[in-house]
Motif scaffolding. Structure first.
Motif, PDB file in Angstrom:
ATOM      1  N   VAL A 225       0.858  -1.184  -0.045  1.00  0.00           N
ATOM      2  CA  VAL A 225       0.102  -0.014   0.034  1.00  0.00           C
ATOM      3  C   VAL A 225       0.884   1.342  -0.043  1.00  0.00           C
ATOM      4  CG1 VAL A 225      -2.086  -1.269   0.899  1.00  0.00           C
ATOM      5  CG2 VAL A 225      -0.192  -0.104   2.410  1.00  0.00           C
ATOM      6  N   GLU A 226       2.219   1.128  -0.754  1.00  0.00           N
ATOM      7  CA  GLU A 226       2.975   2.272  -0.719  1.00  0.00           C
ATOM      8  C   GLU A 226       2.317   3.550  -1.356  1.00  0.00           C
ATOM      9  OE1 GLU A 226       4.576  -0.552  -3.690  1.00  0.00           O
ATOM     10  OE2 GLU A 226       3.428  -0.830  -1.817  1.00  0.00           O
ATOM     11  N   ASP A 227       1.178   3.550  -2.255  1.00  0.00           N
ATOM     12  CA  ASP A 227       0.698   4.554  -2.930  1.00  0.00           C
ATOM     13  C   ASP A 227      -0.259   5.269  -1.802  1.00  0.00           C
ATOM     14  OD1 ASP A 227       1.929   3.827  -5.218  1.00  0.00           O
ATOM     15  OD2 ASP A 227       0.079   2.820  -5.869  1.00  0.00           O
ATOM     16  N   TYR A 228      -0.579   4.911  -0.580  1.00  0.00           N
ATOM     17  CA  TYR A 228      -1.327   5.367   0.433  1.00  0.00           C
ATOM     18  C   TYR A 228      -0.537   5.848   1.611  1.00  0.00           C
ATOM     19  CZ  TYR A 228      -4.694   2.993  -2.779  1.00  0.00           C
ATOM     20  OH  TYR A 228      -5.189   2.480  -3.955  1.00  0.00           O
ATOM     21  N   VAL A 229       0.788   6.246   1.427  1.00  0.00           N
ATOM     22  CA  VAL A 229       1.294   6.899   2.465  1.00  0.00           C
ATOM     23  C   VAL A 229       1.295   8.341   2.175  1.00  0.00           C
ATOM     24  CG1 VAL A 229       3.703   7.234   3.665  1.00  0.00           C
ATOM     25  CG2 VAL A 229       2.983   5.030   2.816  1.00  0.00           C
ATOM     26  N   ALA A 230       0.780   9.412   3.156  1.00  0.00           N
ATOM     27  CA  ALA A 230       0.735  10.666   2.750  1.00  0.00           C
ATOM     28  C   ALA A 230       1.641  11.459   3.546  1.00  0.00           C
ATOM     29  CB  ALA A 230      -0.627  11.290   3.467  1.00  0.00           C
ATOM     30  N   ASP A 231       2.449  12.284   2.681  1.00  0.00           N
ATOM     31  CA  ASP A 231       3.471  13.167   3.307  1.00  0.00           C
ATOM     32  C   ASP A 231       2.862  14.536   3.808  1.00  0.00           C
ATOM     33  OD1 ASP A 231       5.622  14.810   3.787  1.00  0.00           O
ATOM     34  OD2 ASP A 231       6.725  14.085   1.982  1.00  0.00           O
ATOM     35  N   PRO A 232       2.870  14.584   5.135  1.00  0.00           N
ATOM     36  CA  PRO A 232       2.335  16.151   5.646  1.00  0.00           C
ATOM     37  C   PRO A 232       2.952  17.301   5.623  1.00  0.00           C
ATOM     38  CG  PRO A 232       3.217  14.669   7.485  1.00  0.00           C
ATOM     39  CD  PRO A 232       3.171  13.864   6.376  1.00  0.00           C
ATOM     40  N   THR A 233       4.206  17.261   4.921  1.00  0.00           N
ATOM     41  CA  THR A 233       4.962  18.537   4.501  1.00  0.00           C
ATOM     42  C   THR A 233       4.498  18.751   3.100  1.00  0.00           C
ATOM     43  OG1 THR A 233       6.627  17.232   3.622  1.00  0.00           O
ATOM     44  CG2 THR A 233       6.868  17.653   5.806  1.00  0.00           C
ATOM     45  N   ILE A 234       3.870  18.097   2.310  1.00  0.00           N
ATOM     46  CA  ILE A 234       3.116  18.248   0.990  1.00  0.00           C
ATOM     47  C   ILE A 234       1.809  18.862   1.076  1.00  0.00           C
ATOM     48  CG2 ILE A 234       2.732  17.608  -1.322  1.00  0.00           C
ATOM     49  CD1 ILE A 234       5.226  15.643  -1.024  1.00  0.00           C
ATOM     50  N   LYS A 235       1.671  20.127   0.794  1.00  0.00           N
ATOM     51  CA  LYS A 235       0.110  20.387   1.000  1.00  0.00           C
ATOM     52  C   LYS A 235      -0.964  19.689   0.094  1.00  0.00           C
ATOM     53  CE  LYS A 235      -2.708  24.666   0.187  1.00  0.00           C
ATOM     54  NZ  LYS A 235      -3.362  24.388   1.651  1.00  0.00           N
ATOM     55  N   ASP A 236      -2.027  19.424   0.927  1.00  0.00           N
ATOM     56  CA  ASP A 236      -3.049  18.450   0.140  1.00  0.00           C
ATOM     57  C   ASP A 236      -2.594  17.279  -0.083  1.00  0.00           C
ATOM     58  OD1 ASP A 236      -4.815  21.127   0.328  1.00  0.00           O
ATOM     59  OD2 ASP A 236      -4.393  21.544  -1.427  1.00  0.00           O
ATOM     60  N   ASP A 237      -1.585  16.732   0.157  1.00  0.00           N
ATOM     61  CA  ASP A 237      -1.032  15.241  -0.078  1.00  0.00           C
ATOM     62  C   ASP A 237      -2.064  14.195   0.841  1.00  0.00           C
ATOM     63  OD1 ASP A 237       0.302  13.410  -1.531  1.00  0.00           O
ATOM     64  OD2 ASP A 237       1.336  12.751   0.056  1.00  0.00           O
ATOM     65  N   LEU A 238      -2.369  14.622   2.026  1.00  0.00           N
ATOM     66  CA  LEU A 238      -3.195  13.794   2.828  1.00  0.00           C
ATOM     67  C   LEU A 238      -4.625  13.839   2.167  1.00  0.00           C
ATOM     68  CD1 LEU A 238      -3.564  12.347   5.443  1.00  0.00           C
ATOM     69  CD2 LEU A 238      -3.957  14.253   6.700  1.00  0.00           C
ATOM     70  N   LEU A 239      -5.176  14.986   1.725  1.00  0.00           N
ATOM     71  CA  LEU A 239      -6.426  14.671   1.319  1.00  0.00           C
ATOM     72  C   LEU A 239      -6.555  14.002   0.035  1.00  0.00           C
ATOM     73  CD1 LEU A 239      -7.456  18.627   1.494  1.00  0.00           C
ATOM     74  CD2 LEU A 239      -7.422  16.890   3.204  1.00  0.00           C
ATOM     75  N   LYS A 240      -5.439  14.059  -0.917  1.00  0.00           N
ATOM     76  CA  LYS A 240      -5.309  13.194  -1.941  1.00  0.00           C
ATOM     77  C   LYS A 240      -5.343  11.924  -1.852  1.00  0.00           C
ATOM     78  CE  LYS A 240      -3.399  17.140  -4.616  1.00  0.00           C
ATOM     79  NZ  LYS A 240      -1.893  17.657  -5.334  1.00  0.00           N
ATOM     80  N   LYS A 241      -4.710  11.595  -0.554  1.00  0.00           N
ATOM     81  CA  LYS A 241      -4.441  10.024  -0.558  1.00  0.00           C
ATOM     82  C   LYS A 241      -5.799   9.495   0.167  1.00  0.00           C
ATOM     83  CE  LYS A 241      -0.334   9.760  -2.015  1.00  0.00           C
ATOM     84  NZ  LYS A 241       0.962   9.961  -1.411  1.00  0.00           N
TER      85      LYS A 241
END
Length: 278
Positions: A225-241
């Motif tokens: 599930v490596e495609d579902y690791v969200a980087d909190p330092t990248i804006k909106d990455d958590l929302l996208k994941k």
């Protein structure tokens, strides 16, 4: 990270002396190689936590009823964060300003408004009294974090479709509760394991500040599930994941149903390989 060269040389010498090193994931073996370690006796497997069994559903029935997790009117999202997920360290910084919580508040808002789901904020760490006081489970540091997130959400006008699990849950109960979620978002690696090992589609929140850990990515790779690791330092990455996980939840659950038995077999090898040494 080894900043002292003498410490590094000593660690390399000790490491060479082991007859067997079993590893919870495969990323760190590459880091060891880069650090000049002899990895000839290292075998990358999976974390034994994948084998941990949850409490029987009957044991958590009252809790499930109390928090409305038995309702089927909306999807249920579990949400776990900890001090490592924030952009500013240290991990145990307290108190934190409300603005530190904005990325996580936005994620909860996205889930409740865009997906129309119910969010359950929960702690994945417990504490206990300092000995010689008698042992008992107490709320840990993560509970303070989710309680402040609750305050921030209410200040932003989000006062429905989310709640905090107030119970002090033991390890077995925690895993059983996680099994009830349609999707899990976890900043704790073993919170993520509790979800993935039960084929719950899971988004993993990476560390947001130094010292960064490779283990979250490593565990995700083992579970596929490596495609579902969200980087909190990248804006909106958590929302996208989160959105990606929700849209792919059926396919992801089916993939986990196939993958997790292999992961568990790898976890068992941590123990079966010991027989070759004796």
């Amino acid at each position: 990270p080894f900043k002292n060269l003498n410490t590094l040389a000593f660690a390399q010498e000790v490491f060479r002396s082991f007859d067997l090193v079993t590893n919870r994931e495969s990323v760190s073996i590459r880091l060891l190689e880069l650090g000049g370690f002899d990895v000839s006796k290292v075998i990358s497997l999976a974390c034994p936590a994948f084998l941990f069994e949850p409490a029987p559903i009957l044991e958590i029935k009252n809790i499930v009823d109390e928090i409305g997790l038995n309702k089927k009117d909306k999807p249920a999202f579990g949400f776990i964060i900890c001090g490592w997920n924030f952009l500013q360290g240290p991990f145990d910084k307290w108190p934190r300003p409300d603005e530190d919580y904005v990325p996580f508040a936005e994620a909860v808002e996205f889930i409740t408004e865009n997906i129309d789901a119910r969010v359950y904020l929960m702690s994945h760490s417990n504490g206990f009294p300092i000995p010689p006081a008698p042992f008992s489970l107490l709320h840990g540091r993560d509970y303070q974090v989710v309680k402040q997130l609750e305050v921030v959400l209410k200040k932003r006008g989000i006062s429905k479709d989310f709640c905090v699990l107030e119970n002090v849950l033991n390890t077995w109960q925690t895993k059983a509760i996680i099994s009830r979620f349609d999707v899990l978002v976890s900043g704790r690696v073993h919170g993520a394991v509790a979800g993935l090992s039960q084929s719950v589609p899971t988004v993993i929140i990476d560390y947001g500040h130094e010292p960064k850990a490779h283990k979250l990515k490593g565990f995700a790779i083992e579970a596929g599930v490596e495609d579902y690791v969200a980087d909190p330092t990248i804006k909106d990455d958590l929302l996208k994941k989160i959105e990606l996980c929700w849209l792919n939840r059926i396919e992801l659950k089916a993939r986990l149903n196939q993958r997790i038995p292999m992961v568990k077999e790898n976890a068992r090898r941590n123990f079966s390989l010991l027989k070759d040494l004796f």
